[in-house]
Design an enzyme around this catalytic site. Structure first.
Site, PDB file in Angstrom:
ATOM      1  N   GLU A 183       0.823  -1.203   0.000  1.00 48.92           N
ATOM      2  CA  GLU A 183       0.000   0.000   0.000  1.00 48.92           C
ATOM      3  C   GLU A 183       0.869   1.270   0.000  1.00 48.92           C
ATOM      4  O   GLU A 183       1.792   1.401   0.817  1.00 48.92           O
ATOM      5  CB  GLU A 183      -0.928  -0.026   1.223  1.00 48.92           C
ATOM      6  CG  GLU A 183      -1.799   1.195   1.397  1.00 48.92           C
ATOM      7  CD  GLU A 183      -2.701   1.474   0.208  1.00 48.92           C
ATOM      8  OE1 GLU A 183      -3.321   0.542  -0.306  1.00 48.92           O
ATOM      9  OE2 GLU A 183      -2.767   2.646  -0.220  1.00 48.92           O
TER      10      GLU A 183
ATOM     11  N   THR B 197      -5.752   1.732  -5.618  1.00 46.89           N
ATOM     12  CA  THR B 197      -5.341   0.322  -5.504  1.00 46.89           C
ATOM     13  C   THR B 197      -6.005  -0.526  -6.590  1.00 46.89           C
ATOM     14  O   THR B 197      -5.371  -1.393  -7.194  1.00 46.89           O
ATOM     15  CB  THR B 197      -5.744  -0.274  -4.141  1.00 46.89           C
ATOM     16  OG1 THR B 197      -5.390   0.636  -3.124  1.00 46.89           O
ATOM     17  CG2 THR B 197      -5.070  -1.609  -3.896  1.00 46.89           C
TER      18      THR B 197
ATOM     19  N   HIS C  53      -1.516   3.248   4.798  1.00 43.56           N
ATOM     20  CA  HIS C  53      -2.510   4.013   4.026  1.00 43.56           C
ATOM     21  C   HIS C  53      -2.677   5.394   4.643  1.00 43.56           C
ATOM     22  O   HIS C  53      -2.617   5.535   5.861  1.00 43.56           O
ATOM     23  CB  HIS C  53      -3.862   3.271   4.042  1.00 43.56           C
ATOM     24  CG  HIS C  53      -4.835   3.790   3.026  1.00 43.56           C
ATOM     25  ND1 HIS C  53      -5.478   5.007   3.162  1.00 43.56           N
ATOM     26  CD2 HIS C  53      -5.253   3.278   1.850  1.00 43.56           C
ATOM     27  CE1 HIS C  53      -6.246   5.205   2.124  1.00 43.56           C
ATOM     28  NE2 HIS C  53      -6.131   4.178   1.297  1.00 43.56           N
TER      29      HIS C  53
ATOM     30  N   ASP D  78       1.674  -0.036  -4.797  1.00 43.75           N
ATOM     31  CA  ASP D  78       0.468   0.087  -5.640  1.00 43.75           C
ATOM     32  C   ASP D  78       0.315   1.482  -6.260  1.00 43.75           C
ATOM     33  O   ASP D  78      -0.162   1.620  -7.377  1.00 43.75           O
ATOM     34  CB  ASP D  78      -0.806  -0.350  -4.895  1.00 43.75           C
ATOM     35  CG  ASP D  78      -1.172   0.507  -3.698  1.00 43.75           C
ATOM     36  OD1 ASP D  78      -0.346   1.337  -3.278  1.00 43.75           O
ATOM     37  OD2 ASP D  78      -2.292   0.334  -3.175  1.00 43.75           O
ATOM     38  N   HIS D  79       0.745   2.514  -5.521  1.00 41.31           N
ATOM     39  CA  HIS D  79       0.654   3.897  -6.030  1.00 41.31           C
ATOM     40  C   HIS D  79       1.334   4.811  -5.028  1.00 41.31           C
ATOM     41  O   HIS D  79       1.778   4.347  -3.971  1.00 41.31           O
ATOM     42  CB  HIS D  79      -0.808   4.324  -6.243  1.00 41.31           C
ATOM     43  CG  HIS D  79      -1.687   4.026  -5.059  1.00 41.31           C
ATOM     44  ND1 HIS D  79      -1.635   4.776  -3.910  1.00 41.31           N
ATOM     45  CD2 HIS D  79      -2.581   3.040  -4.816  1.00 41.31           C
ATOM     46  CE1 HIS D  79      -2.486   4.275  -3.032  1.00 41.31           C
ATOM     47  NE2 HIS D  79      -3.067   3.208  -3.544  1.00 41.31           N
TER      48      HIS D  79
HETATM   49  C1  GP9 Z   1      -8.770  -0.588   0.595  1.00 44.76           C
HETATM   50  C2  GP9 Z   1      -7.404  -0.452   0.044  1.00 44.76           C
HETATM   51  C3  GP9 Z   1      -6.996   0.985  -0.046  1.00 44.76           C
HETATM   52  O1  GP9 Z   1      -9.330  -1.824   0.424  1.00 44.76           O
HETATM   53  O2  GP9 Z   1      -7.279  -1.121  -1.139  1.00 44.76           O
HETATM   54  O3  GP9 Z   1      -7.515   1.593  -1.128  1.00 44.76           O
HETATM   55  P1  GP9 Z   1      -6.872   2.876  -1.801  1.00 44.76           P
HETATM   56  O4  GP9 Z   1      -7.453   4.079  -1.134  1.00 44.76           O
HETATM   57  O5  GP9 Z   1      -5.397   2.826  -1.634  1.00 44.76           O
HETATM   58  O6  GP9 Z   1      -7.274   2.754  -3.216  1.00 44.76           O
HETATM   59 MN    MN Z   2      -3.753   1.629  -2.249  1.00 43.51          MN
END
Ligand code: GP9
Ligand code: MN
Length: 617
Positions: free
Chosen positions: A252, A294, A410, A469-470
């Site tokens: 994340e 994500t 996150h 992921d980003h």
């Molecule tokens: C929530 C997680 C976070 O299930 O995938 O989402 P994001 O805000 O990073 O897209």
């Molecule tokens: Mn994410």
């Protein structure tokens, strides 16, 4: 006796309202939105382009009545100001413009992340002052109750409509790709103004329905032809991980700058820093996600198509036909696929989309022991998440694909004190300071996961793919990030910060850092190559990272790109190594590829074209 006081005619009051609304739109466009202005013409467009639509809208307060309808006038002013203010708040957080699709997906993702109040400023109240003045004037001043003639109304509508089209045409003349590349939202707002942009976005919301209805196998054949031109060389690594289990770890919000980076003399990712010494470490991979965050990264890895510019494909097109990684693994190696994530199954509409993509199982929040003690922020912390996931992984038939999606790192990067294994950063931004601690925690969780897998005999016969992921530190906080990293200001820092780590670990292999520019869309072809699976006839925009050409652009959803020599960002071409601004002609040849690929990918998704794959006349 004659009445004393300010005298205003209804027309004066009406034009005063128009002028105020226009003025504040221009002020927000210049000060609130960080729009890149290259020429005086850009500035002029930004000043004049709200006029047509704004006047037409405000005019609604007199079209249907004989006199000016003050209540309607005020209501329209409040609504339009609310829209403008909503845009401003959204922009302050995302540095982007709202789309209708993102509004619809708030039910899946819970809306704007941080508290909206945090994004507000005392100055914002000024946006509403004109409404109070108009309301006061209409009460206190003597509004001469003259009727507004039909002739005036007709002229007003005619003039405003003419202006609307004239100004939109002017914007178009400036950038010929304006409408066909409407994913470049900054360009849209700059050229046609915020209100026309919203109108266009609403109309474009109908595109998937229309595209799907009119699409035929001929459209698919055209795309297959484009793909056929893309032949890839093979390497000695082909089949290096043949038949192995696959563990994908979606990290994340993990950006590449954390690798080998120390804060207060301590490494942020000690485990990953060791791991890359025994892995293929791709250190120039860029985050290509858009509003689907994500889910966009998952989409790229599973399908090797580009995400959509507005909203998430997971939410917007979950019923489409896709040739997914899971389908390919099933066909070519009888793989069982599962995703593991400690959040609600409906988040990002994963439950539905996973089924369609061919996952055999989704282990979500309901499959984990989630308590107040083992959770923080969005849900279960990464250490207990991995511990419980390994137990679930043991139940899967082999060979398998297990995708583990972490969550602790996150936004806004919250962590209990006793989980903090490193001191916070010491910049002016709490977000950046806390980020260091949550990334460090995630690193510890991954270290323990590897150890548990080794202890359970689940390590040796596995290929691991770890990727960020980003971004986690949004543009808004990048100045503090530069402060932490000791980077001098450069307009291209942002692009460098968009790099995410990609680490492919095959026990006993690797130990190589590969610096070819690439994107998340390239992960799937690279993995398939290592698995020894030829997927040449699949429709995919990704390239095998072992053979990817360094000059081929890594494409971003806003129409920007990066390759070994150039960066194209917000309509400006830069020299990648010096950061020097270049004439845009240097980037032009690559822009065509960007435009073609994004256009084709959108056609596939909106037209649901993969349903026709293989159908011939
Ligand atoms: C929530 C997680 C976070 O299930 O995938 O989402 P994001 O805000 O990073 O897209
Ligand atoms: Mn994410």
């Amino acid at each position: 006796m004659a009445q004393k006081g300010i005298r205003v005619t209804p027309k004066l009051l009406f034009f005063l309202a128009c002028a105020c609304m226009w003025l504040k739109t221009v002020i927000v466009s210049f000060i609130g939105f960080d729009i890149t202005i290259h020429t005086w013409f850009d500035a002029l467009l930004l000043v004049v382009n709200p006029i047509g639509s704004l006047f037409l809208l405000i005019g609604l307060s007199m079209y249907f009545t004989k006199r000016l309808h003050i209540k309607w006038l005020l209501a329209i002013m409040i609504l339009v100001t609310g829209l403008l203010y909503g845009d401003l708040l959204y922009y302050r957080f995302y540095i982007d413009y709202v789309t209708v699709s993102i509004l619809f997906q708030f039910k899946n993702v819970g809306g704007i992340g941080p508290s909206t109040f945090e994004l507000m400023k005392a100055w914002d109240l000024l946006l509403f002052v004109d409404i109070i003045i108009i309301a006061w004037l209409s009460k206190k001043a003597i509004v001469q109750s003259k009727e507004i003639s039909v002739r005036f109304k007709k002229r007003f509508i005619g003039f405003s409509t003419l202006l609307l089209f004239l100004l939109a045409g002017l914007g178009w003349s400036q950038s010929p790709y304006l409408f066909s590349a409407s994913y470049n939202r900054e360009q849209m707002v700059k050229s046609i103004g915020p209100y026309n942009y919203h109108l266009y976005d609403i109309v474009m919301g109908l595109r998937p329905t229309i595209d799907r209805a009119v699409a035929t196998h001929v459209d698919t054949a055209k795309i297959e032809e484009y793909m056929a031109s893309k032949q890839e060389d093979t390497t000695d690594f082909f089949g290096l991980a043949k038949g192995k289990n696959i563990v994908l770890i979606s990290m994340e919000s993990t950006q590449n700058f954390v690798i080998n980076q120390k804060v207060n003399g301590r490494e942020i990712t000690p485990f990953l820093n060791d791991l890359i010494k025994e892995s293929f470490y791709f250190n120039q991979i860029y985050d290509q996600t858009a509003q689907g965050k994500t889910s966009d990264s998952e989409f790229m890895i599973d399908t090797s198509l580009y995400p959509l510019s507005g909203g998430s494909v997971f939410v917007r097109r979950p019923g489409n036909t896709f040739t997914s990684l899971q389908h390919l693994l099933k066909e070519n190696g009888q793989y069982y696929s599962a995703s593991f994530h400690g959040n609600d199954p409906s988040f990002w509409n994963r439950e539905k989309m996973y089924e369609n993509l061919g996952y055999d199982r989704f282990f979500s929040k309901q499959d984990y022991q989630v308590t107040d003690e083992n959770s923080v922020n969005y849900g279960i912390k990464d250490i207990p998440f991995f511990e419980q996931s390994v137990e679930l992984m043991k139940t899967m038939p082999e060979p398998y694909l297990a995708k583990l999606i972490t969550l602790t790192n996150h936004f806004p990067f919250l962590l209990d004190e006793n989980d903090q294994l490193i001191a916070m950063g010491n910049t002016d931004e709490g977000v950046v300071n806390r980020y260091v601690t949550t990334v460090r925690y995630q690193d510890e969780a991954i270290k323990r996961l590897f150890q548990t897998l080794k202890d359970n005999g689940m390590y040796e016969d596995t290929i691991f793919v770890l990727y960020g992921d980003h971004y986690g530190i949004s543009k808004k906080y990048e100045a503090a990030l530069s402060q932490m990293l000791g980077d001098a200001y450069s307009p291209i820092n942002h692009i460098h910060y968009r790099q995410v780590p990609v680490i492919i670990h095959i026990p006993g292999e690797g130990g190589e850092t590969i610096s070819v520019p690439g994107g998340e869309i390239d992960i799937r072809p690279t993995l398939l190559h290592l698995l020894g699976m030829k997927a040449e006839d699949t429709i995919s925009f990704g390239h095998n990272l072992f053979t990817r050409k360094a000059s081929h652009p890594v494409i971003f959803r806003d129409g920007g790109f990066v390759n070994d020599t150039y960066i194209f960002q917000d309509g400006v071409c830069f020299n990648k190594s010096s950061g020097e601004q270049l004439d845009n002609t240097a980037c032009e040849p690559y822009q065509k590829t960007v435009h073609d690929e994004l256009g084709l990918s959108d056609e596939i998704i909106f037209g649901d074209l993969l349903r026709f794959k293989g159908i011939k006349d």
